[in-house]
Design an enzyme around this catalytic site. Structure first.
Site, PDB file in Angstrom:
ATOM      1  N   GLU A 102       1.043  -1.303   0.124  1.00 54.64           N
ATOM      2  CA  GLU A 102       0.046  -0.149  -0.071  1.00 54.64           C
ATOM      3  C   GLU A 102       0.763   1.148   0.337  1.00 54.64           C
ATOM      4  OE1 GLU A 102      -3.398   0.256  -0.050  1.00 54.64           O
ATOM      5  OE2 GLU A 102      -3.863  -1.227  -0.617  1.00 54.64           O
ATOM      6  N   SER A 487     -53.401 -26.000  35.600  1.00 54.42           N
ATOM      7  CA  SER A 487     -53.336 -26.646  36.427  1.00 54.42           C
ATOM      8  C   SER A 487     -52.337 -25.608  36.797  1.00 54.42           C
ATOM      9  CB  SER A 487     -53.720 -27.753  36.376  1.00 54.42           C
ATOM     10  OG  SER A 487     -54.660 -28.652  35.876  1.00 54.42           O
TER      11      SER A 487
END
Length: 774
Positions: A102, A487
């Protein structure tokens, strides 16, 4: 006569001086003009440049992570998947690969490379194309100040011409070079560079492509990351591996050798190695997406979206990753069993050919991850054979789907089930060479379910599932769904009775009964599930067998208002009406509320407030908040123990007797709602309470006889079996500890019963408190 010859005389000293003076003046003029131009540019843009000193407090957007108790990541939230690291956390070979490819002059230039700018300008003119000339510092300037990190960033404005942007970029780069060292500048760059697939920075890139830290990369791996930097969308090895390797081998590695970072031999050896990626192009799905989503919503409410997605919070959760994995399997398998026996086979919802794709071109994200025995994965039907079977493709593997693989559908031929191109689910039964070798047909359940596990002593949530599929529905049925409890409410009724002096051997008459509920209203006449009446029954038997009439009678004797008050003490938030039908669960609650309420029984009557987050820290590790267990005394310890003892009987002899096979100290209760619309089981051991709910989102029957015992209990058992095995001490199970005022008696029935001292029958065979509880 010859004309006189003209000879050129060298200029005299005065002429030379005059020319030199003119050249100097011209140079001074040009220099002054350039300086003026530069000064003018700087002056023109000075007010429009960012404050470089803001980088002194460098805080780029990073990932907020949710961690399980063992440190495993169970959730991530971020706008950019970034892991910020220091210069020394970057492998030297990676730094060298990036600099070589780069910006080879990075260590020498002042932010700009004049020679590179000139060469690039000439290439642009000669080729008619645009080539990049930006240094690493310029790229860092662009990345740093394009981000929201610098609010109103100078490069982020619309309408800027390319030249103007480049000028500003250059000026910012020079300022960065003046203020920061090369190490700092490279670190800025390395933490911001785009790596593709939502990853930012070299650390995230290393984990994405190689499943390792940036400091541990090899030469060829470092060169691969450097190759990707130029155009990640095009050069990702997940997208174009051939192009990635070509740039690695023909550009990055030779450049590293040219710059003397590695030898030519090392470059050739690295280029000869294959391109091997070990990460995943998409993040692994969370093992607890519903749990993570609940925390995400709380974090956003408390800290705001910016902090959640950018500040890199570290959230320590209460989740047990091993138990969560067990819960995922238990619920998924249980709902699939139920779906097959009740709903039958449904044709696939997707066909890749109908979507305009090809059989060979279709790809599933699931195929990119490892596939093992027991995994349920998508498969594409590629052909329907001359026989009764079919051929399917999973990734690169093509395999047979014989009639035996879909026998549960009761169809003889695959042609009756599929069309070519159908996307189906299969259960992998064997694997060869890393690929599925044999499979059976599966389908995603239409029925929904939820599971929740809470630590009794702390209230910490250990596992949470809010539905079959988070991708299908984000609605969390563990905490958001208000469902009738059936229940499951009966233990609340009997708790009030025990507190009022009733005992496990108190007698209720199970018989037809009618209650006046008001003028112009028909009498309330509860019946039992089996449509039978047993006459005199003990409180224990009434609870173990989930008899309805005794529960309603108990509520009538206690007074509905008293029972509703007990419900509040157990943590139910709704305002329940004081109706007798509430005794049978004609009220709604969430799975979280039910599971939390039941956790008070094995915890000496103390209900611990459920919570999912243990602590939250900022990115530096500073603790922002810590959560501690919050106790609520629901009922007396002696009453809680008697109820625990009664609920143990449900597992030993009652509607939950199937769980007796686990051979572990357990208690719990089934719950079934009228018309079989909801099935529940909530149960516990001394340490953990687990709740399971099964039903459809819309209120419709599961089908008779899908009760809590048949639909929910098997899922609960599968989870508890994994939980017990994970403890590793099956030979030393925990015990329910009895308070000092509990006495035990062995009755004529052979059951060893627990009583609060003073309430026991006046008969012999009283055992001392602390005796082993069956």
């Amino acid at each position: 006569m010859k004309p006189p010859e003209h000879t050129t005389q060298p200029p005299g000293p005065r002429v030379v001086v005059r020319v030199a003076r003119l050249a100097g003046l011209l140079t001074l003029f040009v220099a002054t003009a350039l300086a003026g131009t530069v000064s003018g540019v700087i002056f023109a843009y000075a007010d429009d440049l960012p404050e470089i000193s803001a980088l002194d407090d460098y805080r780029p957007s990073t990932i907020t992570r949710l961690l399980a108790r063992d440190g495993q990541v169970v959730g991530e939230f971020a706008t950019e998947r970034r892991v910020v690291i220091g210069y020394d956390d970057i492998a030297p070979v990676l730094r060298q690969a990036i600099i070589a490819s780069e910006d080879a002059g990075f260590e020498q230039h002042f932010g700009l490379s004049v020679s590179r700018i000139i060469v690039t300008a000439i290439r642009d003119i000669l080729t008619g194309q645009r080539f990049g000339a930006s240094t690493i510092t310029q790229q860092a300037a662009r990345m740093l100040f394009l981000q929201d990190y610098m609010r109103g960033g100078v490069f982020a404005r619309s309408g800027l011409l390319g030249l103007e942007r480049k000028i500003k970029e250059a000026l910012v780069a020079i300022q960065i070079e003046k203020r920061y060292t090369k190490r700092e500048i490279f670190t800025f760059y390395a933490n911001h560079v785009t790596m593709g697939h939502g990853a930012y920075g070299v650390e995230a890139g290393a984990r994405l492509y190689f499943d390792k830290a940036a400091r541990d990369l090899t030469i060829e791996e470092a060169a691969t990351l450097a190759a990707i930097v130029q155009t990640p969308a095009r050069l990702s090895p997940f997208v174009n591996p051939d192009q990635t390797r070509a740039r690695r081998d023909t550009y990055v590695l030779p450049r590293m050798a040219d710059e003397g970072f590695i030898t030519r031999d090392e470059a050739r050896e690295a280029a000869a190695r294959p391109l091997v990626v070990r990460g995943q192009p998409t993040p692994e799905r969370s093992i607890a997406p519903y749990f993570a989503e609940e925390i995400r919503k709380e974090l956003e409410r408390a800290y705001g979206a910016d902090a959640l997605y950018q500040a890199g919070l570290r959230v320590q959760t209460t989740l047990d990753a091993e138990l969560q994995a067990a819960a995922n399997v238990a619920l998924d398998r249980g709902l699939r069993r139920l779906d097959k026996r009740r709903a039958g086979y449904r044709r696939p919802a997707r066909n890749v050919l109908a979507e305009g794709r090809t059989l060979d071109g279709f790809r599933s994200d699931r195929w990119s991850r490892s596939i093992g025995v027991g995994d349920i994965v998508p498969a594409v039907v590629t052909s329907l054979g001359n026989g009764a079977g079919a051929r399917v493709r999973i990734g690169s593997a093509t395999l047979e789907l014989p009639p035996s693989a879909f026998a549960w559908t009761r169809r003889r031929s695959a042609a009756d089930l599929f069309e070519v191109g159908d996307l189906i689910e299969v259960d992998v039964r064997s694997v060869a060479n890393g690929a599925p070798a044999s499979v059976v047909l599966e389908q995603e359940p239409a029925v929904e379910g939820a599971l929740l596990a809470i630590d009794n002593r702390t209230g910490q949530i250990r596992a949470m599932i809010g539905g079959v599929s988070f991708a299908r529905s984000k609605f969390n049925r563990a905490v958001q769904a208000q469902r009738q409890v059936g229940s499951l409410f009966k233990p609340i009724v009997y708790t009030a009775a025990i507190d009022r002096g009733y005992t496990p051997v108190s007698i209720y008459i199970d018989e037809p009964v009618a209650y006046d509920v008001g003028p112009d209203q028909p009498p309330y006449s509860p019946g039992n599930y089996d449509r039978k009446f047993e006459g005199p029954v003990t409180l224990r038997r009434a609870l173990e067998q989930s008899r309805n009439v005794p529960a309603v009678k108990a509520m009538a004797e206690m007074g509905p208002e008293q029972v509703i008050a007990y419900a509040k003490r157990f943590g139910f938030r709704a305002q329940y009406p004081p109706f007798l039908s509430v005794a049978l669960g004609a009220v709604e609650a969430t799975l979280l509320e039910m599971t939390s309420a039941y956790s008070a029984f094995p915890n000496h009557g103390v209900r611990m407030e459920p919570y999912a987050v243990a602590s939250i820290a900022d990115r530096e590790g500073n603790i922002l908040e810590e959560h501690r267990p919050r106790p609520h005394e629901a009922i007396r310890a002696d009453t809680a123990f008697v109820m625990t003892h009664l609920l143990r009987g449900v597992v030993l002899r009652g509607t939950g007797a199937a769980a007796r096979a686990l051979d572990w100290p357990l208690g719990g209760k089934t719950g079934t709602v009228d018309d079989y619309t909801d099935a529940w089981f909530v149960g516990f051991d001394p340490n953990i309470t687990v709740g399971v709910w099964v039903g459809y989102d819309e209120k419709k029957p599961l089908g008779e006889p899908e009760t809590g015992a048949t639909a929910a209990l098997p899922i609960w058992m599968d989870f508890m079996r994994a939980y017990i095995d994970a403890r590793g001490d099956r030979q030393n199970p925990p015990e329910f500890e009895a308070p000092g005022n509990i006495v035990f008696m062995t009755l004529d029935s052979g059951i060893q019963e627990a009583f609060i001292n003073g309430t026991q029958p006046q008969v012999p065979a009283v055992l001392p408190a602390g005796s082993a509880v069956p």
